[in-house]
Design a protein around this motif. Structure first.
Motif, PDB file in Angstrom:
ATOM      1  N   THR A  72      -7.514  23.871  57.108  1.00  0.00           N
ATOM      2  CA  THR A  72      -8.358  24.534  56.111  1.00  0.00           C
ATOM      3  C   THR A  72      -9.801  24.588  56.581  1.00  0.00           C
ATOM      4  O   THR A  72     -10.464  25.638  56.468  1.00  0.00           O
ATOM      5  N   ARG A  77      -5.917  29.948  56.014  1.00  0.00           N
ATOM      6  CA  ARG A  77      -5.366  29.812  54.672  1.00  0.00           C
ATOM      7  C   ARG A  77      -4.039  29.080  54.810  1.00  0.00           C
ATOM      8  O   ARG A  77      -3.162  29.488  55.566  1.00  0.00           O
ATOM      9  N   THR A  78      -3.879  27.979  54.080  1.00  0.00           N
ATOM     10  CA  THR A  78      -2.723  27.118  54.276  1.00  0.00           C
ATOM     11  C   THR A  78      -1.854  27.000  53.035  1.00  0.00           C
ATOM     12  O   THR A  78      -2.316  27.133  51.901  1.00  0.00           O
ATOM     13  N   GLY A  79      -0.586  26.717  53.281  1.00  0.00           N
ATOM     14  CA  GLY A  79       0.330  26.280  52.249  1.00  0.00           C
ATOM     15  C   GLY A  79       0.796  24.890  52.612  1.00  0.00           C
ATOM     16  O   GLY A  79       0.960  24.574  53.797  1.00  0.00           O
ATOM     17  N   SER A  94       1.073  23.469  47.403  1.00  0.00           N
ATOM     18  CA  SER A  94      -0.378  23.651  47.408  1.00  0.00           C
ATOM     19  C   SER A  94      -0.762  24.871  48.228  1.00  0.00           C
ATOM     20  O   SER A  94      -0.125  25.177  49.241  1.00  0.00           O
ATOM     21  N   LEU A  95      -1.801  25.539  47.787  1.00  0.00           N
ATOM     22  CA  LEU A  95      -2.408  26.640  48.523  1.00  0.00           C
ATOM     23  C   LEU A  95      -3.877  26.319  48.723  1.00  0.00           C
ATOM     24  O   LEU A  95      -4.560  25.907  47.775  1.00  0.00           O
ATOM     25  N   ASP A  96      -4.343  26.467  49.944  1.00  0.00           N
ATOM     26  CA  ASP A  96      -5.747  26.162  50.252  1.00  0.00           C
ATOM     27  C   ASP A  96      -6.126  24.756  49.805  1.00  0.00           C
ATOM     28  O   ASP A  96      -7.181  24.533  49.232  1.00  0.00           O
ATOM     29  N   ILE A 100      -0.745  24.391  43.182  1.00  0.00           N
ATOM     30  CA  ILE A 100      -0.658  25.648  42.442  1.00  0.00           C
ATOM     31  C   ILE A 100      -0.720  25.349  40.945  1.00  0.00           C
ATOM     32  O   ILE A 100      -0.424  24.237  40.500  1.00  0.00           O
ATOM     33  N   PHE A 141       4.219  30.715  49.550  1.00  0.00           N
ATOM     34  CA  PHE A 141       3.404  30.820  50.762  1.00  0.00           C
ATOM     35  C   PHE A 141       3.419  32.256  51.299  1.00  0.00           C
ATOM     36  O   PHE A 141       2.389  32.771  51.732  1.00  0.00           O
ATOM     37  N   ALA A 144       1.242  34.550  49.152  1.00  0.00           N
ATOM     38  CA  ALA A 144      -0.216  34.303  49.120  1.00  0.00           C
ATOM     39  C   ALA A 144      -1.057  35.330  49.880  1.00  0.00           C
ATOM     40  O   ALA A 144      -2.008  35.841  49.314  1.00  0.00           O
ATOM     41  N   VAL A 146      -0.127  32.962  53.441  1.00  0.00           N
ATOM     42  CA  VAL A 146      -0.817  31.906  54.172  1.00  0.00           C
ATOM     43  C   VAL A 146      -0.814  32.206  55.666  1.00  0.00           C
ATOM     44  O   VAL A 146       0.016  32.977  56.157  1.00  0.00           O
ATOM     45  N   ALA A 149       1.892  27.086  57.288  1.00  0.00           N
ATOM     46  CA  ALA A 149       2.448  26.196  56.271  1.00  0.00           C
ATOM     47  C   ALA A 149       2.677  24.819  56.880  1.00  0.00           C
ATOM     48  O   ALA A 149       3.197  24.701  57.991  1.00  0.00           O
TER      49      ALA A 149
END
Length: 455
Positions: A72, A77-79, A94-96, A100, A141, A144, A146, A149
């Motif tokens: 990050t 941009r991560t999952g 989770s995102l960023d 969620i 993901f 999004a 992402v 991941a």
């Protein structure tokens, strides 16, 4: 944190109620057929982004969160998919670097619901709760979308639902004996199962292991032509020192030395996790002898790491920690960190353990650092009866050092009182501490008691 909509929370509870009618995560059948079938009908979302896959017995969640924080900070941009959760199931996806929302969790489930029904109709065994959660994460993901991941294995490796991902980075944390009801008591068999996440032509980052376990992992990597980097050889911890609120590290990465790293976590085990996470991120970006990642970005990434329930301080005076250690290896790491980094006059443990765990091993690991222990139980139906756990504790601690309280809240209150009590009026009251541990569920429930939000 924004106020949660009561309607959304009620919908979340309804979804969880529906999912709880399925096989629990503690019941598995060695097959990827059902999860593969579900992902096939929703267009293979797990192939839409690169995956870093993390297995092992201890340190998986911490390493996963560290990798996520570094990626990050570097700008991706991560999952992130982890399990189990401490307080809310939304923590798992989770995102960023943020869980969620309940609204999004419900939306993803409802989107998948008709496809879940299709797969269920074609199989004698319905999709398990964990299989559905895994599919939900992969779908969220992709939607999004992402850039990468970071996926933690649920249980084992080869037959874990997450192993449908074709991860080009495989991370294997320390392997020990746990979940014997499902993985068996043979550590080499457990190692072979966890080695299954190492895919053809991938890069495998291996934590320090016993020689026999390391041999199993390297054999798997050789079979599938994976590149191997080993902690203690190609990367590792060069220096660590205790600092206020954590520790300062000097790490040897695949691409060079990274110094002046502040990690806001305690214990040598977390330093080792940090080295493993760094190597995984370096491998992801192709770092090597002649290519090092931006040191300032790495420093900032590690400084931002938040790992709830891992020697997490919940209050001061007396200090109350919570830790999710739930097997002897984790308990030993916790004990070492408490002994090395804190100088408590009196440290009281609050212990609530699941009935299928190595209770004697956990108690034995903690005994040298605890003045007294308060035995209790969390709300899980799998929790060991406090009287039974108390009897086991007396065998190791002696009767004078063991107290039993059936309610977790009462156990915490009793432990705080014990920590504040001294027979010497000259003794400083500030020298007492409490650590609540023994289970992820225990850790989550104690966090909630102290007003901590899911993270």
């Amino acid at each position: 944190m924004p106020k949660l909509d009561p309607g959304a929370l009620e919908e979340l509870r309804q979804v969880e109620s529906e999912l709880d009618t399925r096989w629990p995560e503690t019941k598995i059948e060695p097959s990827l057929d059902r999860i593969s079938a579900l992902l096939d009908v929703i267009a293979q979302p797990q192939l839409a982004y690169p995956v870093l896959h993390i297995a092992g017995t201890n340190g998986k969640s911490s390493t996963t969160r560290m990798v996520d924080a570094l990626l990050t900070r570097i700008g991706l941009r991560t999952g992130r998919f982890t399990s189990p959760h401490l307080q809310s199931v939304t923590e798992r996806i989770s995102l960023d670097n943020e869980p969620i929302t309940p609204e999004r969790y419900v939306e993803v489930y409802r989107d998948l619901e008709p496809y879940i029904a299709m797969v269920d109709a074609k199989n004698d065994i319905k999709l398990s709760k964990f299989e559905i959660l895994t599919a939900m994460a992969f779908a969220a993901f992709a939607d999004a979308p992402v850039d990468a991941a970071v996926v933690e294995v649920g249980l084992g490796g080869s037959w874990d639902a997450t192993n449908v991902a074709d991860a080009r980075i495989a991370v294997v944390c320390p392997i020990g004996i746990d979940h014997v009801d499902y993985l068996g008591p043979d550590i080499l068999g457990i190692a072979r199962e966890k080695a299954g996440i190492i895919k053809p032509n991938s890069i495998a980052l291996l934590a320090e292991q016993t020689n026999e376990v390391a041999r199993v992992l390297i054999e798997r990597a050789t079979e599938v032509d994976a590149v191997v980097a080993r902690q203690g050889l190609e990367f590792g911890v060069l220096e660590r020192s205790v600092a206020i609120g954590g520790q300062m590290l000097k790490l040897q990465g695949l691409g060079g030395v990274y110094d002046e790293i502040f990690l806001p976590l305690h214990g040598a085990h977390q330093a080792a996790n940090a080295a493993l996470a760094l190597a995984a991120v370096e491998a992801f970006f192709g770092a090597g002898v002649d290519r090092q990642l931006d040191v300032d970005a790495i420093r900032e990434g590690f400084a931002s790491v938040v790992i709830p329930g891992r020697l997490e301080r919940l209050r001061s005076s007396p200090t109350v920690f919570v830790d999710a250690a739930h097997n002897p290896h984790g308990a030993a790491a916790l004990a070492s960190a408490l002994e090395d980094e804190f100088g408590f006059r009196k440290l009281v443990g609050v212990l609530g353990v699941m009935g299928d765990k190595d209770v004697a091993g956990i108690l034995t690991a903690l005994e040298p650092v605890l003045s007294e222990v308060v035995i209790t139980a969390n709300s899980s139906p799998r929790a060991m009866d406090p009287e039974q756990l108390g009897a086991a504790a007396i065998e190791i601690f002696g009767e004078d050092r063991v107290t039993v309280h059936h309610r977790l809240l009462d156990a915490i209150d009793a432990a705080v009182t014990l920590a504040e009590t001294t027979s010497d009026p000259r003794d400083s009251m500030s020298g007492g501490g409490v650590v609540a541990t023994g289970s992820v569920v225990t850790a989550g429930e104690v966090r909630a008691m102290f007003g901590k939000e899911p993270a």
